[in-house]
Design an enzyme around this catalytic site. Structure first.
Site: not given
Ligand code: NAD
Length: 349
Positions: A79, A179, A181-183
């Site tokens: 990562k 959250g 966001g994208n996910v």
């Protein structure tokens, strides 16, 4: 640019990367290459300190080793993180410098999108290194992994629903999502299609407003997401949010979400189990994204079918973990750790 090795007792290689001309400070952590080249996304966040950024890279890269093993991939765990607010500090020069640092690892680390990164950013990195996936264009390009990540989480949510309510059908179930966001956004779309009701929060008020508009979601404040009454909680933002402060507040029967490292520490999974809250281990629930990315790293032909088969296998692995945990009366997190440790040992032999 300065690349300096950071000593580590737990990771194969860790590097600190600095380029003063573009304000880059970041870390690359390679936890394990036992199963193959270390693969895991690049995250950009306004960390409070270098220590916090390094800690995040170390934890996330270890999580990638488990995630890749659980997803049945010939990939190790790595990562990378960059310090700073992506909205203001992310420039082509900074991305190019980081691309050169990834390239210096000579393929022992492959990067892709994570929080604060997009396919466009990956294209910038790709100008400096071939060891980047999650690209929008190219022979094996796999694009944004988030929709596949969300699909895997959706499957995990159906699994925990089956275990806790005796029915995987989500019609009429309430899911709280942290959250957007994208996910989180892709997950909300899948849940809405399946007839679930949503309670949502995000640090970005625009995302909340959009979710209210698009999904008829009920908005709540950042800290209120823990105590809201729902069937399932889906953390899709940051890590460490399941801890001794938040777990007593939870008013759900299960947790299944996409964020990495949801448990502040492994023993927090026991707190969840004691409260009768079923926890879908995050590195299994969110493995869809790396499955998608793997098609690019491993140059898989017929990626759509390959990804579909791997998602089914991931769902089977989740079911096996949840069933074994129920049989033994222990937390699924402990079983998941056991499963991947055995997988890594068997494949390394
Ligand atoms: P993203 O940056 O697109 O979205 C994150 C969202 O969370 C943003 O809308 C942000 O405003 C919000 N947020 C940040 N802190 C918050 C807080 N304290 N409370 C509520 N909202 C907050 O990131 P993403 O790609 O959607 O990833 C979300 C999580 O899933 C991360 O933990 C990431 O590591 C993990 N993950 C992502 C993928 C993927 O395919 N993108 C794959 C596996 C795991």
């Amino acid at each position: 640019m300065n690349i300096t090795q950071v000593a580590s007792a737990t990771h194969e290689e860790v590097y600190r990367v600095e380029a003063a001309d573009c304000g880059l400070i970041g870390f690359i952590a390679i936890h394990s290459t036992t199963l193959g080249p270390a693969a895991g996304g690049l995250r950009m966040r306004p960390y409070d300190s270098e220590e916090a950024a390094l800690t995040d890279a170390l934890r996330l890269s270890e999580g990638m080793t488990y995630k890749n093993a659980a997803a049945g991939l010939r990939l190790g765990g790595g990562k990378a993180v960059i310090m700073g607010d992506p909205a203001t500090l992310k420039t082509p020069a900074l991305l190019h410098a980081f691309g050169r640092a990834v390239d210096a690892c000579q393929g022992r680390y492959w990067t892709a999108e994570d929080m604060g990164m997009t396919t466009t950013d990956m294209a910038e990195l790709a100008r400096e290194t071939r060891y980047v996936a999650g690209l929008a264009d190219g022979t094996f390009a796999s694009g944004d992994p988030s929709p596949i990540t969300a699909r895997g989480i959706f499957n995990a949510i159906r699994r925990v629903a089956l275990h806790q309510f005796g029915d995987a059908n989500l019609t009429g179930r309430t899911v709280s999502v942290q959250g957007l966001g994208n996910v989180g956004w892709n997950l909300c779309a899948l849940l809405t299609d399946a007839g679930a009701k949503l309670i949502v929060t995000d640090i970005n008020p625009d995302r909340i407003a959009a979710a209210v508009d698009t999904f008829s979601a009920k908005p709540v404040g950042l800290d209120n997401i823990y105590a809201v009454e729902a069937d399932i909680f889906a953390p899709c933002a940051i890590g460490g949010i399941l801890n001794e402060n938040t777990i007593p507040l939870l008013n759900v029967k299960a947790v299944a979400g996409g964020a990495n490292n949801q448990l502040a520490k492994l023993s927090d999974s026991d707190l969840l189990a004691k409260r009768g809250i079923l926890y879908a281990p995050d590195f299994v629930a969110n493995g869809g994204g790396i499955i998608n990315v793997a098609t690019e790293v491993l140059e898989i032909e017929g990626r759509v079918d390959w990804v579909a088969k791997k998602l089914v296998a991931l769902d089977d692995t989740m079911e096996a973990i949840l069933s074994e945990a129920a049989k033994q009366g222990v937390s699924p997190a402990a079983i998941a750790q056991d499963v991947v440790a055995k997988t890594i040992k068997a494949r390394a032999a």
